[in-house]
Scaffold this active site. Structure first.
Site, PDB file in Angstrom:
ATOM      1  N   ALA A  18       0.827  -1.207   0.000  1.00 41.55           N
ATOM      2  CA  ALA A  18       0.000   0.000   0.000  1.00 41.55           C
ATOM      3  C   ALA A  18       0.867   1.266   0.000  1.00 41.55           C
ATOM      4  O   ALA A  18       2.059   1.228   0.296  1.00 41.55           O
ATOM      5  CB  ALA A  18      -0.921  -0.008   1.217  1.00 41.55           C
ATOM      6  N   GLY A  63       0.048  -5.917   1.340  1.00 38.32           N
ATOM      7  CA  GLY A  63      -1.145  -6.262   0.580  1.00 38.32           C
ATOM      8  C   GLY A  63      -0.844  -7.105  -0.641  1.00 38.32           C
ATOM      9  O   GLY A  63      -1.673  -7.889  -1.083  1.00 38.32           O
ATOM     10  N   GLU A  66      -0.640 -10.562   0.603  1.00 40.81           N
ATOM     11  CA  GLU A  66      -2.007 -10.987   0.939  1.00 40.81           C
ATOM     12  C   GLU A  66      -2.815 -11.299  -0.314  1.00 40.81           C
ATOM     13  O   GLU A  66      -3.639 -12.218  -0.318  1.00 40.81           O
ATOM     14  CB  GLU A  66      -2.673  -9.897   1.779  1.00 40.81           C
ATOM     15  CG  GLU A  66      -2.096  -9.820   3.181  1.00 40.81           C
ATOM     16  CD  GLU A  66      -2.508  -8.578   3.947  1.00 40.81           C
ATOM     17  OE1 GLU A  66      -2.937  -8.714   5.103  1.00 40.81           O
ATOM     18  OE2 GLU A  66      -2.393  -7.465   3.386  1.00 40.81           O
ATOM     19  N   GLU A  86       4.067  -5.250   8.204  1.00 44.36           N
ATOM     20  CA  GLU A  86       3.205  -4.291   8.901  1.00 44.36           C
ATOM     21  C   GLU A  86       3.710  -3.908  10.290  1.00 44.36           C
ATOM     22  O   GLU A  86       3.535  -2.757  10.722  1.00 44.36           O
ATOM     23  CB  GLU A  86       1.777  -4.854   8.988  1.00 44.36           C
ATOM     24  CG  GLU A  86       1.030  -4.896   7.670  1.00 44.36           C
ATOM     25  CD  GLU A  86       1.361  -6.107   6.818  1.00 44.36           C
ATOM     26  OE1 GLU A  86       0.847  -6.198   5.697  1.00 44.36           O
ATOM     27  OE2 GLU A  86       2.145  -6.974   7.285  1.00 44.36           O
TER      28      GLU A  86
END
Length: 213
Positions: A18, A63, A66, A86
């Site tokens: 992100a 992300g 993920e 993160e």
């Protein structure tokens, strides 16, 4: 039957993660909305009736990792890097990483990645079961993804769809309930035209002509 292949547009990244600058100023309610939108996307990918293959070249971080986890299979080029960084940013995985990663590689390895926040190589990702195949180059990676897709496409569409459904939904059941679910799906397949066609083609040594019925 179709197979979806997801890959990055360039050589450097599958999805690098992100925009941290954009995320920095979010309040809690905005962050909740952001996470919920991301998770809706991941769930849609995971629940597609078509198998989804992630072809990962370069960085798959946050992300991006993920997104790869939401796919059914992952193939990577040797320069791929995976990670859930993160904790380095004072947050946690927000698009399903803390839930899908343990289901794929086991809780201890997942905690090592999630708590340590370090990147791992494609080879290490292969060793822990995060990716199915590692190829030397981007071209070989794409070729492997296409080969996997071609193999799946040649099979019974209903068989492929129901098998994906069994694996995904059974993962959230205890073993006895999951086996009972498999028995029911197995039995129901014998009321399909694809079952009759597949077995007749096998016995008569011909290529099946599936109708997805």
């Amino acid at each position: 039957m179709h197979v979806v292949i997801l890959t990055g547009s360039g050589e450097k990244a599958f999805v690098a993660g992100a925009d941290i600058g954009e995320m920095k100023g979010k309040y809690a309610l905005e962050a909740r909305d952001f996470s919920e939108k991301g998770n809706r996307l991941m769930s849609k990918i995971e629940k597609l009736k078509q198998p989804v293959i992630a072809a990962v070249n370069g960085f798959a971080l946050g992300g991006g990792c993920e997104l790869a986890l939401a796919c059914d299979m992952r193939v990577a080029s040797a320069n791929a890097k995976f990670g859930q960084p993160e904790v380095n940013l004072g947050i946690v995985a927000g698009f399903g990483g803390s839930q899908r990663l343990p289901r794929l590689v086991g809780p201890a390895i997942a905690k090592e990645l999630l708590l340590g926040g370090e990147m791992i190589t494609a080879q290490r990702a292969y060793e822990i079961g995060l990716v199915n195949h590692v190829l030397d180059s981007q071209e070989e990676m794409h070729e492997k993804a296409r080969d996997l897709a071609s193999s799946i496409i040649s099979r019974s569409p209903l068989g492929v769809q129901r098998t994906k459904q069994l694996v995904n939904e059974g993962a959230n059941m205890d073993i006895d309930r999951a086996i009972s679910y498999e028995v029911e799906v197995f039995a129901n397949m014998f009321s399909t035209e694809d079952q009759k066609e597949g077995m007749d083609a096998f016995l008569n040594k011909r290529k099946p002509a599936y109708t997805e019925k």
